[in-house]
Design a protein around this motif. Structure first.
Motif, short mmCIF file in Angstrom:
data_model
loop_
_atom_site.label_atom_id
_atom_site.label_comp_id
_atom_site.label_asym_id
_atom_site.label_seq_id
_atom_site.Cartn_x
_atom_site.Cartn_y
_atom_site.Cartn_z
N GLU A 1 11.98 22.51 5.41
CA GLU A 1 10.80 23.03 4.44
C GLU A 1 11.31 22.90 2.98
O GLU A 1 10.40 22.05 2.41
N GLU A 2 12.48 23.00 2.55
CA GLU A 2 13.17 22.83 1.39
C GLU A 2 12.92 21.43 0.84
O GLU A 2 12.56 20.74 -0.22
N ALA A 3 13.58 20.58 1.79
CA ALA A 3 13.36 18.90 1.78
C ALA A 3 12.14 18.54 1.47
O ALA A 3 11.68 17.40 0.60
N LEU A 4 11.03 18.81 2.34
CA LEU A 4 9.75 18.45 2.28
C LEU A 4 9.15 18.85 0.83
O LEU A 4 8.44 18.16 0.29
N LEU A 5 9.44 20.10 0.38
CA LEU A 5 8.88 20.53 -0.69
C LEU A 5 9.23 19.66 -2.05
O LEU A 5 8.76 19.43 -3.00
N ALA A 6 10.80 19.44 -1.93
CA ALA A 6 11.37 18.73 -2.96
C ALA A 6 10.78 17.36 -2.92
O ALA A 6 10.34 16.67 -4.13
N ALA A 7 10.65 16.92 -1.95
CA ALA A 7 9.71 15.55 -1.78
C ALA A 7 8.40 15.36 -2.63
O ALA A 7 8.16 14.60 -3.43
N ALA A 8 7.62 16.63 -2.30
CA ALA A 8 6.51 16.80 -2.78
C ALA A 8 6.38 17.05 -4.23
O ALA A 8 5.55 16.56 -5.08
N MET B 1 0.85 -1.43 -0.04
CA MET B 1 -0.08 -0.12 -0.01
C MET B 1 0.78 1.29 -0.06
O MET B 1 0.42 2.30 -0.27
N TRP B 2 2.21 1.30 0.20
CA TRP B 2 3.02 2.40 0.56
C TRP B 2 4.10 2.56 -0.51
O TRP B 2 5.13 3.05 -0.07
N LEU B 3 4.11 2.20 -1.52
CA LEU B 3 5.02 2.29 -2.52
C LEU B 3 5.54 3.77 -2.56
O LEU B 3 6.91 3.82 -2.54
N GLU B 4 4.70 4.63 -2.50
CA GLU B 4 5.08 6.04 -2.94
C GLU B 4 5.67 6.71 -1.63
O GLU B 4 6.40 7.48 -1.61
N LEU B 5 4.83 6.63 -0.60
CA LEU B 5 5.52 6.92 0.87
C LEU B 5 6.87 6.38 1.12
O LEU B 5 7.71 7.06 1.81
N ASP B 6 7.01 5.28 0.56
CA ASP B 6 8.20 4.34 1.13
C ASP B 6 9.42 5.17 0.23
O ASP B 6 10.53 5.37 0.67
N ALA B 7 9.24 5.50 -1.12
CA ALA B 7 9.99 6.28 -1.83
C ALA B 7 10.30 7.91 -1.11
O ALA B 7 11.47 8.10 -1.08
N ALA B 8 9.27 8.44 -0.64
CA ALA B 8 9.64 9.50 -0.30
C ALA B 8 10.47 9.40 1.26
O ALA B 8 11.36 10.29 1.51
N VAL B 9 10.14 8.29 2.10
CA VAL B 9 11.18 8.02 3.01
C VAL B 9 12.60 8.09 2.91
O VAL B 9 13.38 8.54 3.48
N ARG B 10 12.63 7.23 1.79
CA ARG B 10 14.13 6.85 1.46
C ARG B 10 14.86 8.32 0.85
O ARG B 10 15.98 8.36 1.08
N GLU B 11 13.97 9.00 0.23
CA GLU B 11 14.57 10.27 -0.70
C GLU B 11 14.73 11.52 0.53
O GLU B 11 15.70 12.24 0.15
N LEU B 12 14.11 11.49 1.61
CA LEU B 12 14.21 12.59 2.52
C LEU B 12 15.45 12.81 3.18
O LEU B 12 15.97 14.10 3.00
N PRO B 13 16.37 11.79 3.58
CA PRO B 13 17.47 12.39 4.09
C PRO B 13 18.51 12.77 3.12
O PRO B 13 19.21 13.71 3.38
N ALA B 14 18.39 12.30 1.91
CA ALA B 14 19.23 13.10 0.69
C ALA B 14 18.86 14.33 0.27
O ALA B 14 19.58 15.24 0.37
N HIS B 15 17.41 14.74 0.58
CA HIS B 15 16.98 16.02 0.22
C HIS B 15 17.78 16.89 1.52
O HIS B 15 18.22 18.06 1.19
N LEU B 16 17.60 16.50 2.69
CA LEU B 16 18.00 17.22 3.75
C LEU B 16 19.42 17.37 3.58
O LEU B 16 20.09 18.38 3.76
N ALA B 17 20.27 16.40 3.13
CA ALA B 17 21.77 16.54 3.08
C ALA B 17 22.28 17.38 2.15
O ALA B 17 23.39 18.10 2.06
N ALA B 18 21.39 17.51 1.05
CA ALA B 18 21.84 18.25 -0.18
C ALA B 18 21.55 19.94 -0.06
O ALA B 18 22.02 20.77 -0.57
N SER B 19 20.83 20.15 1.30
CA SER B 19 20.43 21.57 1.54
C SER B 19 21.72 22.52 1.85
O SER B 19 22.45 22.06 2.69
N THR B 20 21.64 23.65 1.35
CA THR B 20 22.90 24.57 1.52
C THR B 20 22.09 25.74 2.46
O THR B 20 22.76 26.84 2.74
#
Length: 199
Positions: free
Chosen positions: A90-97, A62-81
């Protein structure tokens, strides 16, 4: 693993997507509780073993898309300057959305009552939200020199993920006329981010 691209056509959909769609059909037809992994695999045209190559349990489908978002969130956070930890979240959550496929509405949320998912829905969401919460709190803690379990990292993570989840829920319920997910998440995050960033 995605299957190879066909000559002269669009890429074939991954087996995980095909399994998720097969599961959705069966849950709608006969309910979550009466659907087995073997039935899902048969409907998708793959073996039971193939199902378990992609999912550890029936509920995970049931959670294919949500699991992808969970996996990608740390990378979005790490990429932020962004110097502000709050603004970086906020930037990371918007990038995931923004990265979410608008055609892939989570049917587990949209059709939970019809499918008879109930407690499985609540449990599945809880596990995934806690994984996101831990990632955001750890990021904020690293930026501020605090422990992840301290009040500020926990507050930032809880407030911002709660706002993003609210935007996501309204997006799902808005149906076919829904606007891009990032607009909902952005609108929900704006006042929360402003308040936290002024702290």
């Amino acid at each position: 693993m995605d299957e190879p691209i066909r000559r002269g056509g669009r890429p074939r959909r991954s087996s995980a997507d095909v399994l998720a769609d097969a599961a959705a059909e069966l849950f709608l037809e006969q309910g979550y509780g009466r659907t087995t992994v073997d039935q899902i695999a048969a409907r998708a045209g793959v073996s039971r073993a193939t199902f378990f190559n992609y999912f550890t349990a029936k509920s995970d489908v049931m959670w294919l898309e949500l699991d992808a978002a969970v996996r990608e969130l740390p990378a979005h956070l790490a990429a932020s300057t962004e110097p502000s930890a709050v603004r970086a979240v906020e930037e990371a959550l918007l990038a995931a959305a923004r990265a979410h496929d608008p055609e892939r509405v989570p049917w587990a949320v949209a059709q939970a009552e019809v499918m008879g998912i109930g407690s499985e829905l609540v449990a599945g969401v809880a596990v995934r939200v806690m994984a996101q919460h831990a990632a955001v709190a750890a990021f904020v803690a690293a930026r501020t020199g605090e422990q992840p379990g301290s009040l500020w990292p926990q507050t930032v993570s809880g407030a911002m993920l709660g706002a993003a989840a609210a935007g996501f829920g309204v997006w799902v319920r808005d149906g076919v006329g829904r606007r891009p997910l990032v607009e909902y998440v952005g609108a929900a995050l704006t006042p929360v981010t402003a308040g936290l960033d002024a702290h």
